[in-house]
Design a protein around this motif. Structure first.
Motif, PDB file in Angstrom:
ATOM      1  N   ASN A 135       0.850  -1.187   0.000  1.00 56.33           N
ATOM      2  CA  ASN A 135       0.000   0.000   0.000  1.00 56.33           C
ATOM      3  C   ASN A 135       0.893   1.247   0.000  1.00 56.33           C
ATOM      4  O   ASN A 135       0.987   1.973   0.979  1.00 56.33           O
ATOM      5  N   GLY A 136       1.564   1.434  -1.106  1.00 56.25           N
ATOM      6  CA  GLY A 136       2.476   2.568  -1.251  1.00 56.25           C
ATOM      7  C   GLY A 136       2.957   2.631  -2.691  1.00 56.25           C
ATOM      8  O   GLY A 136       2.649   1.745  -3.494  1.00 56.25           O
ATOM      9  N   ARG A 137       3.709   3.641  -2.985  1.00 62.16           N
ATOM     10  CA  ARG A 137       4.087   3.894  -4.387  1.00 62.16           C
ATOM     11  C   ARG A 137       4.973   2.801  -4.979  1.00 62.16           C
ATOM     12  O   ARG A 137       4.519   1.969  -5.743  1.00 62.16           O
ATOM     13  N   GLU A 191       3.581   2.431  -8.693  1.00 58.63           N
ATOM     14  CA  GLU A 191       2.904   3.720  -8.846  1.00 58.63           C
ATOM     15  C   GLU A 191       2.734   4.131 -10.310  1.00 58.63           C
ATOM     16  O   GLU A 191       1.700   4.680 -10.694  1.00 58.63           O
ATOM     17  N   ARG A 225      -0.249   2.425 -11.629  1.00 55.62           N
ATOM     18  CA  ARG A 225      -1.489   3.094 -11.193  1.00 55.62           C
ATOM     19  C   ARG A 225      -1.741   4.343 -12.029  1.00 55.62           C
ATOM     20  O   ARG A 225      -2.853   4.608 -12.472  1.00 55.62           O
ATOM     21  N   GLU A 229      -6.989  -3.401  -5.936  1.00 51.81           N
ATOM     22  CA  GLU A 229      -5.654  -3.622  -5.379  1.00 51.81           C
ATOM     23  C   GLU A 229      -5.704  -4.614  -4.226  1.00 51.81           C
ATOM     24  O   GLU A 229      -6.633  -4.592  -3.414  1.00 51.81           O
ATOM     25  N   TYR A 235      -3.246  -5.425  -1.190  1.00 50.77           N
ATOM     26  CA  TYR A 235      -2.033  -4.926  -0.543  1.00 50.77           C
ATOM     27  C   TYR A 235      -1.302  -6.040   0.192  1.00 50.77           C
ATOM     28  O   TYR A 235      -1.910  -6.772   0.979  1.00 50.77           O
ATOM     29  N   PRO A 244      -6.588   6.397  -6.439  1.00 57.59           N
ATOM     30  CA  PRO A 244      -5.592   5.333  -6.156  1.00 57.59           C
ATOM     31  C   PRO A 244      -4.151   5.840  -6.077  1.00 57.59           C
ATOM     32  O   PRO A 244      -3.253   5.083  -5.715  1.00 57.59           O
ATOM     33  N   LYS A 245      -3.914   7.103  -6.399  1.00 61.29           N
ATOM     34  CA  LYS A 245      -2.554   7.658  -6.295  1.00 61.29           C
ATOM     35  C   LYS A 245      -2.100   7.586  -4.831  1.00 61.29           C
ATOM     36  O   LYS A 245      -2.838   7.965  -3.933  1.00 61.29           O
ATOM     37  N   LYS A 246      -0.892   7.103  -4.633  1.00 61.84           N
ATOM     38  CA  LYS A 246      -0.415   6.912  -3.260  1.00 61.84           C
ATOM     39  C   LYS A 246       0.355   8.141  -2.763  1.00 61.84           C
ATOM     40  O   LYS A 246       1.012   8.834  -3.539  1.00 61.84           O
ATOM     41  N   PRO A 263       5.861   8.180   0.525  1.00 66.79           N
ATOM     42  CA  PRO A 263       6.051   7.012   1.390  1.00 66.79           C
ATOM     43  C   PRO A 263       6.394   7.393   2.835  1.00 66.79           C
ATOM     44  O   PRO A 263       7.228   8.255   3.071  1.00 66.79           O
ATOM     45  N   TYR A 304       5.052   2.299   5.495  1.00 68.30           N
ATOM     46  CA  TYR A 304       5.279   1.656   4.184  1.00 68.30           C
ATOM     47  C   TYR A 304       6.653   0.982   4.163  1.00 68.30           C
ATOM     48  O   TYR A 304       6.800  -0.178   3.776  1.00 68.30           O
TER      49      TYR A 304
END
Ligand SMILES: N[C@@H](CCC(=O)N[C@@H](CS)C(=O)NCC(=O)O)C(=O)O
Length: 247
Positions: A38-40, A44, A47, A59, A61, A228-230, A233, A237
């Motif tokens: 659950n991070g870039r 990314e 996404r 997603e 995770y 959905p853009k993360k 960090p 993460y």
């Protein structure tokens, strides 16, 4: 053959990290399903590309080591690595080919081999630059300070001048048509701006590119909070990635 989805383990089982090998479903997911932290990270750009193409996705995770081991056990990670994208009946791995597959599928990959080569080349430049940002959260304080300086130096002297020149007399990088290369560039610009907010002051074409690209409906939506853009960090993460990958 290793890439074909036969009987994917249910996503709920994977989410909890208690996936039972017998707990399988034969239904093929309609939306792409992204398996990552659950991070870039390396996911990314995927996404971003799906978001810009206007494609909804789901997603899963990875939060526990068992989830990652389960994917390996099922033979879904060709080299034992994520990102994994379940899409069109395949288990797609390796970030660049995933991106080029999605770009081709959604008509963001040029009209001929020459344009595709140009798109790949511009995209790879951004991937190299963003690799510096990818590593940043895993560094110690001194390393972070150094990396921040390196991001500025590389963006200013090595990468952004190339894109600035390319955009002098056109709106898009390749074939005067919006492509995956433009999406990568937009992501890279925003990433560098998080470290150096004034980075575009010497790059008027990039500034104009950013302003017009962020107004594109799918991109504007992707940039909205809750998309959905993360986010940048954080320590959680980093700790999760380290725990899952035993780093
Ligand atoms: N070349 C691969 C590299 C992927 C990669 O290194 N993924 C990391 C997580 S971001 C991983 O799964 N590492 C575990 C390993 O290499 O065994 C790609 O671009 O997708």
């Amino acid at each position: 053959m290793g890439s074909v989805v036969r009987k994917p383990v249910s996503q709920n089982a994977l989410k909890t990290g208690n996936a039972d090998p017998q707990s399988v479903t034969n239904t093929m997911a309609e939306k792409p399903v992204l398996y990552y932290f659950n991070g870039r990270g390396r996911m990314e750009s995927i996404r971003w590309l799906l978001g810009a193409a206007g494609i909804e996705f789901e997603e899963v995770y990875l939060e526990k080591r068992e989830q990652y081991e389960q994917l390996i056990k099922e033979g879904r990670l060709m080299f034992g690595q994520v990102p994994l994208v379940e899409m069109d009946g395949m288990n797609l791995t390796q970030t660049h080919p995933i991106l080029s597959y999605i770009a081709a599928k959604y008509n963001l990959y040029g009209k001929d081999p020459k344009e595709r080569y140009e798109i790949d080349r511009y995209a790879d430049g951004t991937i190299d630059l963003m690799g510096l940002g990818l590593a940043y959260p895993f560094l110690d304080d001194a390393g972070k300070e150094k990396q921040k300086g390196l991001i500025k130096e590389r963006a200013t002297n090595k990468y952004f001048p190339v894109y600035e020149t390319a955009l002098k007399d056109k709106d898009y990088l390749v074939g005067n048509k919006f492509s995956w290369a433009d999406i990568q560039l937009m992501e890279a610009i925003l990433m560098v701006e998080e470290f150096h907010s004034d980075i575009l002051s010497c790059f008027p074409q990039l500034q104009a590119f950013k302003e017009r690209t962020k107004k594109m409906p799918t991109i504007a939506k992707f940039l909205l909070p809750g998309s959905p853009k993360k986010p940048f960090p954080d320590d959680k993460y980093v700790a999760t990635v380290k725990a899952v990958l035993k780093m």
